[in-house]
Design a protein around this motif. Structure first.
Motif, short mmCIF file in Angstrom:
data_model
loop_
_atom_site.label_atom_id
_atom_site.label_comp_id
_atom_site.label_asym_id
_atom_site.label_seq_id
_atom_site.Cartn_x
_atom_site.Cartn_y
_atom_site.Cartn_z
N CYS A 163 47.04 -11.82 -13.32
CA CYS A 163 47.50 -10.85 -14.32
C CYS A 163 48.66 -10.07 -13.72
N ALA A 183 50.14 -7.39 -15.16
CA ALA A 183 50.23 -6.03 -15.69
C ALA A 183 49.84 -5.02 -14.62
N PRO A 190 46.54 -4.41 -19.71
CA PRO A 190 47.18 -5.70 -19.98
C PRO A 190 46.95 -6.20 -21.38
N THR A 191 47.75 -7.19 -21.75
CA THR A 191 47.53 -7.98 -22.95
C THR A 191 47.45 -9.44 -22.52
N ASP A 200 50.13 -10.97 -20.44
CA ASP A 200 50.19 -10.68 -19.00
C ASP A 200 49.33 -11.64 -18.18
N ASP A 201 48.45 -12.40 -18.83
CA ASP A 201 47.62 -13.37 -18.12
C ASP A 201 48.49 -14.57 -17.73
N GLY A 228 43.78 -9.78 -19.61
CA GLY A 228 44.51 -9.47 -20.82
C GLY A 228 43.80 -9.95 -22.07
N ASP A 287 42.60 -7.41 -25.09
CA ASP A 287 43.01 -7.67 -26.47
C ASP A 287 41.80 -7.77 -27.38
#
Length: 387
Positions: A49, A51, A55-56, A59-60, A174, A178
């Motif tokens: 990740c 971020a 994260p979203t 970002d993964d 992420g 989400d």
């Protein structure tokens, strides 16, 4: 219905339909990418990740064999649609564990099913927990209660005493945040709940909307991979690999709330909790196989925590496996921790204060000395490091 014939209920009373996120063997399968799949002809080893804040899924980053020695994680999407060369060769988590390692919680400890239900659906729980687990399953991700939650509830603990719920699974950081945001938005309480993210550990958290300091929390981290495999943090999708990155065998237990099943990936945790011993003797056995110095230091600190917590256990406590492991640690472990960077000791000091509310007490010092000279030096550095 679950495996015991019960009807599982959401807080609203809507029946749940337990399902195991599946995978069809072969290239035509669907769902998230798993460790062991291949992309560009190389095996997937995990998910990083990039971020630093919350994260979203963007970002993964997908990590392939050969990427581990690079500095920052590679920029490679975890979205299967973005990987036309994807070959579904990895195994789903339920394919990694034999039936003998999955147990009915009632067969382990009568009454534990109701304790798990109370934790997940009771008035002191975060109401988003089960909807979040359900939504992760709907997107193809597996998730389990992990760490102290199954360990304590299977030992007869009151669910009201479990304030922090740990969750693990196949979703990268992420993807988890989400999903959590979508669940919170649907519930209409997104403004009250706060999500947090620790880029050091890749842990995602959801705080109680009323009491963000002392209220219940949900902490999620993807299934672990060895820290010394890469120069950056990753998560994975392998149950055995995850178990071997945890501190003690008693903390490797997992609980699937959709199927009402306890999973003992290494096959040792229930025995070491005392279920196989005639007198119920508990054993403190390190599960860690990584040579990462930070991971070793964390096992030391948590080992002291459980030595103190369980020293009066009615069935007795066998600490020899932990002691033998500690005495075999390399003499230069503190130097290796120094090499991990300026935040390393800061992180360990914070863990020390979390594990040991009274770190300078005679009982703590005596216990640390029992684990040998390396443990004493690591403890001394943690105790003097400014936070």
């Amino acid at each position: 219905m679950d495996g015991t014939g019960r009807e599982l209920k959401e807080p609203t009373g809507t029946p749940l339909v337990p399902r195991q996120p599946g995978r069809v063997t072969g290239d035509d399968s669907t769902g998230p990418i798993l460790a062991g799949d291949t992309v560009e002809g190389r095996p997937v080893v995990g998910f990083a990740c990039t971020a630093t804040g919350l994260p979203t899924a963007a970002d993964d980053q997908l990590v392939l064999e050969g990427d581990e020695g690079s500095g920052p994680p590679p920029r490679r999407s975890t979205d299967p649609a973005a990987q036309p060369s994807l070959s579904r060769t990895g195994r789903a988590p339920h394919e990694q564990i034999g039936p003998a390692l999955s147990r009915d919680p009632e067969a382990v400890c009568p009454g534990s099913t109701s304790r798990f239900e109370e934790l997940l659906y009771g008035p002191s729980s975060l109401v988003c927990t089960m909807p979040l687990i359900e939504q992760l399953a709907a997107s193809g991700h597996h998730s389990w209660l992990s760490g102290g939650t199954p360990r304590d509830l299977l030992s007869g603990a009151d669910p009201a005493d479990v304030n922090d719920v740990d969750l693990t699974g196949t979703a990268p950081a992420g993807a988890f945040t989400d999903t959590a945001r979508a669940v919170l938005d649907l519930d209409g309480i997104s403004a009250e709940h706060v999500q947090r993210f620790n880029p050091w550990t890749l842990t995602c958290g959801i705080l109680d909307p009323v009491d963000r300091t002392h209220g219940p929390t949900l902490d999620y981290r993807g299934l672990g991979v060895p820290r010394d495999v890469a120069r950056f943090r990753m998560t994975g999708s392998d149950l055995l690999q995850d178990a071997r990155q945890r501190d003690l065998t008693v903390n490797t237990l997992l609980y699937d709330p959709l199927l009402n099943v306890v999973v003992d990936p290494l096959g040792d945790a229930l025995d070491d909790l005392g279920y196989a011993a005639p007198q119920g003797t508990r054993r403190l056995v390190p599960a860690l196989v990584s040579q990462d110095p930070m991971a070793s230091a964390e096992v030391l600190l948590r080992g002291v925590k459980f030595l103190l917590r369980w020293q009066g256990h009615p069935g007795g406590l066998d600490d020899e496996p932990l002691r033998a492991w500690a005495l075999a640690l390399p003499d230069d472990l503190p130097d290796r921790i120094d090499a991990c960077g300026p935040e390393a000791w800061h992180h360990l000091r914070a863990l020390l204060e979390q594990c040991l509310p009274h770190p300078a007490s005679p009982a703590v010092l005596e216990t640390v000395h029992r684990l040998g000279g390396v443990a004493v030096r690591v403890y001394a550095r943690c105790a003097t490091e400014a936070v």
